[in-house]
Design a protein around this motif. Structure first.
Motif, mmCIF file in Angstrom:
data_model
loop_
_atom_site.group_PDB
_atom_site.id
_atom_site.type_symbol
_atom_site.label_atom_id
_atom_site.label_comp_id
_atom_site.label_asym_id
_atom_site.label_seq_id
_atom_site.Cartn_x
_atom_site.Cartn_y
_atom_site.Cartn_z
ATOM 1 N N PHE A 1 0.838 -1.197 0.000
ATOM 2 C CA PHE A 1 0.000 0.000 0.000
ATOM 3 C C PHE A 1 0.875 1.250 0.000
ATOM 4 C CE2 PHE A 1 -4.634 -0.667 1.328
ATOM 5 C CZ PHE A 1 -4.713 -1.892 0.706
ATOM 6 N N GLU A 2 1.841 1.282 0.919
ATOM 7 C CA GLU A 2 2.686 2.474 1.049
ATOM 8 C C GLU A 2 3.546 2.671 -0.193
ATOM 9 O OE1 GLU A 2 4.432 3.599 4.624
ATOM 10 O OE2 GLU A 2 2.428 3.666 5.511
ATOM 11 N N ALA A 3 4.021 1.563 -0.786
ATOM 12 C CA ALA A 3 4.819 1.675 -2.012
ATOM 13 C C ALA A 3 4.001 2.244 -3.161
ATOM 14 C CB ALA A 3 5.384 0.309 -2.391
ATOM 15 N N ALA A 4 2.682 2.017 -3.109
ATOM 16 C CA ALA A 4 1.786 2.556 -4.139
ATOM 17 C C ALA A 4 1.297 3.956 -3.792
ATOM 18 C CB ALA A 4 0.594 1.626 -4.326
ATOM 19 N N GLY A 5 1.772 4.494 -2.665
ATOM 20 C CA GLY A 5 1.378 5.849 -2.274
ATOM 21 C C GLY A 5 0.088 5.918 -1.497
ATOM 22 N N LEU A 6 -0.395 4.777 -0.976
ATOM 23 C CA LEU A 6 -1.623 4.771 -0.186
ATOM 24 C C LEU A 6 -1.276 4.665 1.293
ATOM 25 C CD1 LEU A 6 -3.830 2.298 -2.269
ATOM 26 C CD2 LEU A 6 -3.854 4.798 -2.328
ATOM 27 N N SER A 7 -1.770 5.575 2.097
ATOM 28 C CA SER A 7 -1.507 5.543 3.531
ATOM 29 C C SER A 7 -2.186 4.329 4.155
ATOM 30 C CB SER A 7 -2.029 6.819 4.191
ATOM 31 O OG SER A 7 -1.996 6.709 5.596
ATOM 32 N N VAL A 8 -1.582 3.810 5.226
ATOM 33 C CA VAL A 8 -2.201 2.699 5.959
ATOM 34 C C VAL A 8 -2.894 3.207 7.220
ATOM 35 C CG1 VAL A 8 -0.614 0.965 5.086
ATOM 36 C CG2 VAL A 8 -0.037 2.195 7.184
ATOM 37 N N GLU A 9 -2.991 4.518 7.366
ATOM 38 C CA GLU A 9 -3.614 5.107 8.547
ATOM 39 C C GLU A 9 -5.124 5.196 8.375
ATOM 40 O OE1 GLU A 9 -1.898 5.760 11.270
ATOM 41 O OE2 GLU A 9 -0.052 5.143 10.264
ATOM 42 N N GLY A 10 -5.848 5.174 9.493
ATOM 43 C CA GLY A 10 -7.294 5.374 9.478
ATOM 44 C C GLY A 10 -8.057 4.064 9.467
ATOM 45 N N GLN A 11 -9.272 4.097 10.010
ATOM 46 C CA GLN A 11 -10.066 2.871 10.146
ATOM 47 C C GLN A 11 -10.455 2.262 8.810
ATOM 48 O OE1 GLN A 11 -13.388 3.437 12.769
ATOM 49 N NE2 GLN A 11 -12.113 3.469 14.598
ATOM 50 N N ALA A 12 -10.759 3.105 7.816
ATOM 51 C CA ALA A 12 -11.151 2.566 6.511
ATOM 52 C C ALA A 12 -10.002 1.779 5.889
ATOM 53 C CB ALA A 12 -11.590 3.689 5.583
ATOM 54 N N ARG A 13 -8.779 2.315 5.983
ATOM 55 C CA ARG A 13 -7.632 1.621 5.405
ATOM 56 C C ARG A 13 -7.271 0.389 6.228
ATOM 57 N NH1 ARG A 13 -4.994 3.951 1.774
ATOM 58 N NH2 ARG A 13 -7.093 4.183 0.997
ATOM 59 N N GLN A 14 -7.436 0.449 7.556
ATOM 60 C CA GLN A 14 -7.214 -0.736 8.385
ATOM 61 C C GLN A 14 -8.169 -1.852 7.979
ATOM 62 O OE1 GLN A 14 -7.746 1.354 12.128
ATOM 63 N NE2 GLN A 14 -5.643 0.896 12.750
ATOM 64 N N TRP A 15 -9.410 -1.473 7.667
ATOM 65 C CA TRP A 15 -10.388 -2.471 7.248
ATOM 66 C C TRP A 15 -9.993 -3.075 5.903
ATOM 67 C CZ3 TRP A 15 -13.834 -5.354 9.456
ATOM 68 C CH2 TRP A 15 -14.772 -6.052 8.665
ATOM 69 N N ASP A 16 -9.479 -2.249 4.982
ATOM 70 C CA ASP A 16 -9.006 -2.774 3.704
ATOM 71 C C ASP A 16 -7.896 -3.801 3.913
ATOM 72 O OD1 ASP A 16 -10.748 -1.150 2.315
ATOM 73 O OD2 ASP A 16 -9.255 0.382 1.864
ATOM 74 N N LEU B 1 -7.243 -5.533 6.656
ATOM 75 C CA LEU B 1 -7.810 -6.703 7.320
ATOM 76 C C LEU B 1 -8.518 -7.600 6.311
ATOM 77 C CD1 LEU B 1 -8.911 -8.463 9.631
ATOM 78 C CD2 LEU B 1 -10.680 -6.742 10.003
ATOM 79 N N THR B 2 -9.331 -7.012 5.440
ATOM 80 C CA THR B 2 -10.092 -7.788 4.465
ATOM 81 C C THR B 2 -9.162 -8.550 3.522
ATOM 82 O OG1 THR B 2 -11.879 -6.165 4.563
ATOM 83 C CG2 THR B 2 -11.860 -7.655 2.678
ATOM 84 N N LEU B 3 -8.133 -7.866 3.026
ATOM 85 C CA LEU B 3 -7.187 -8.515 2.121
ATOM 86 C C LEU B 3 -6.443 -9.655 2.816
ATOM 87 C CD1 LEU B 3 -5.680 -5.421 0.294
ATOM 88 C CD2 LEU B 3 -6.815 -7.346 -0.817
ATOM 89 N N ALA B 4 -5.908 -9.368 3.998
ATOM 90 C CA ALA B 4 -5.101 -10.359 4.703
ATOM 91 C C ALA B 4 -5.952 -11.536 5.177
ATOM 92 C CB ALA B 4 -4.371 -9.709 5.865
ATOM 93 N N ALA B 5 -7.162 -11.256 5.647
ATOM 94 C CA ALA B 5 -8.047 -12.342 6.099
ATOM 95 C C ALA B 5 -8.416 -13.245 4.930
ATOM 96 C CB ALA B 5 -9.294 -11.764 6.759
ATOM 97 N N HIS B 6 -8.618 -12.639 3.759
ATOM 98 C CA HIS B 6 -8.933 -13.441 2.574
ATOM 99 C C HIS B 6 -7.779 -14.373 2.233
ATOM 100 C CE1 HIS B 6 -10.146 -14.657 -1.421
ATOM 101 N NE2 HIS B 6 -9.002 -14.195 -1.889
ATOM 102 N N THR B 7 -6.567 -13.843 2.225
ATOM 103 C CA THR B 7 -5.435 -14.692 1.873
ATOM 104 C C THR B 7 -5.185 -15.757 2.936
ATOM 105 O OG1 THR B 7 -3.862 -13.102 2.818
ATOM 106 C CG2 THR B 7 -4.318 -12.919 0.486
ATOM 107 N N GLN B 8 -5.431 -15.437 4.206
ATOM 108 C CA GLN B 8 -5.297 -16.443 5.257
ATOM 109 C C GLN B 8 -6.304 -17.565 5.054
ATOM 110 O OE1 GLN B 8 -2.316 -16.036 6.649
ATOM 111 N NE2 GLN B 8 -2.992 -15.983 8.762
ATOM 112 N N SER B 9 -7.513 -17.216 4.627
ATOM 113 C CA SER B 9 -8.532 -18.248 4.403
ATOM 114 C C SER B 9 -8.177 -19.111 3.200
ATOM 115 C CB SER B 9 -9.913 -17.610 4.213
ATOM 116 O OG SER B 9 -9.973 -16.866 3.016
ATOM 117 N N VAL B 10 -7.517 -18.514 2.203
ATOM 118 C CA VAL B 10 -7.067 -19.291 1.049
ATOM 119 C C VAL B 10 -6.009 -20.299 1.481
ATOM 120 C CG1 VAL B 10 -5.782 -19.173 -1.120
ATOM 121 C CG2 VAL B 10 -7.619 -17.536 -0.674
#
Length: 199
Positions: free
Chosen positions: A54-69, A71-80
């Motif tokens: 995210f940070e390499a693409a210029g997207l901040s990881v701060e804030g609840q909305a980005r934390q949710w993004d 979480l959603t990505l990582a939880a999906h890959t963990q389930s895979v």
């Protein structure tokens, strides 16, 4: 690899492209002679990788909305990777930090312990492969038997009581924790796996 693939897909959907990024992740502090310490290193690794991209693409990881993004990505890959046994709780803890209440597919809520209650991490020296332990009940095969699923249900109900007791003061919280530990002990007896040690 699964985390990188899903995160890159997400970034492409946001018209964010990466070029020539190198990811170097060191999880050795979460291991002892190559054995996991059982502190959610898989979830933490997935969050770290997604956040770095995210940070390499210029997207901040701060804030609840980005934390949710994240979480959603990582939880999906963990389930895979881990299938139905991936609860997402370790991912939620890594994405949000601190102490949280998380329900699979639901919201993440930061919480505080009651006044006068403190927590500590204590290493039991007894390693358990949590991904498969529920299917190791002696003499059983083909998934968890009824007595195991019943015991899991009791643990889940006890965990909900612990969460409900967070706002009711230290005594109520400790009483709820005692019930939770007792239900966890019963689950260990039914699976033949030590879940709580005398330590």
């Amino acid at each position: 690899a699964a985390t990188i693939s899903s995160t890159l897909g997400y970034l492409r959907s946001r018209a964010s492209e990466l070029d020539g990024v190198h990811v170097d992740l060191d999880t050795t502090p979460l291991q002892d002679e190559g054995v996991s310490l059982g502190l959610g290193s898989g979830g933490a690794s997935a969050i770290a990788i997604a956040g770095a991209l995210f940070e390499a693409a210029g997207l901040s990881v701060e804030g609840q909305a980005r934390q949710w993004d994240l979480l959603t990505l990582a939880a999906h890959t963990q389930s895979v990777v881990r299938g139905a046994m991936a609860s997402g709780s370790d991912v939620a803890a890594a994405a949000y930090g601190g102490m949280v209440v998380y329900r699979r597919g639901g919201a993440v809520s930061p919480v505080q312990l009651p006044d006068g209650i403190h927590w500590a991490v204590v290493r039991s020296e007894a390693g358990v492969q949590t991904g498969s332990m529920m299917f190791r009940a002696p003499g059983d095969s083909g998934g968890p038997p009824k007595r195991v699923t019943e015991a899991l249900g009791a643990v889940s109900a006890a965990a909900e009581q612990v969460v409900d007791a967070l706002d009711d003061g230290g005594t109520a919280f400790l009483n709820a924790m005692r019930i939770f530990v007792g239900s966890t002990d019963q689950l260990g007896e039914r699976t033949g796996v030590v879940l709580t040690t005398p330590g």
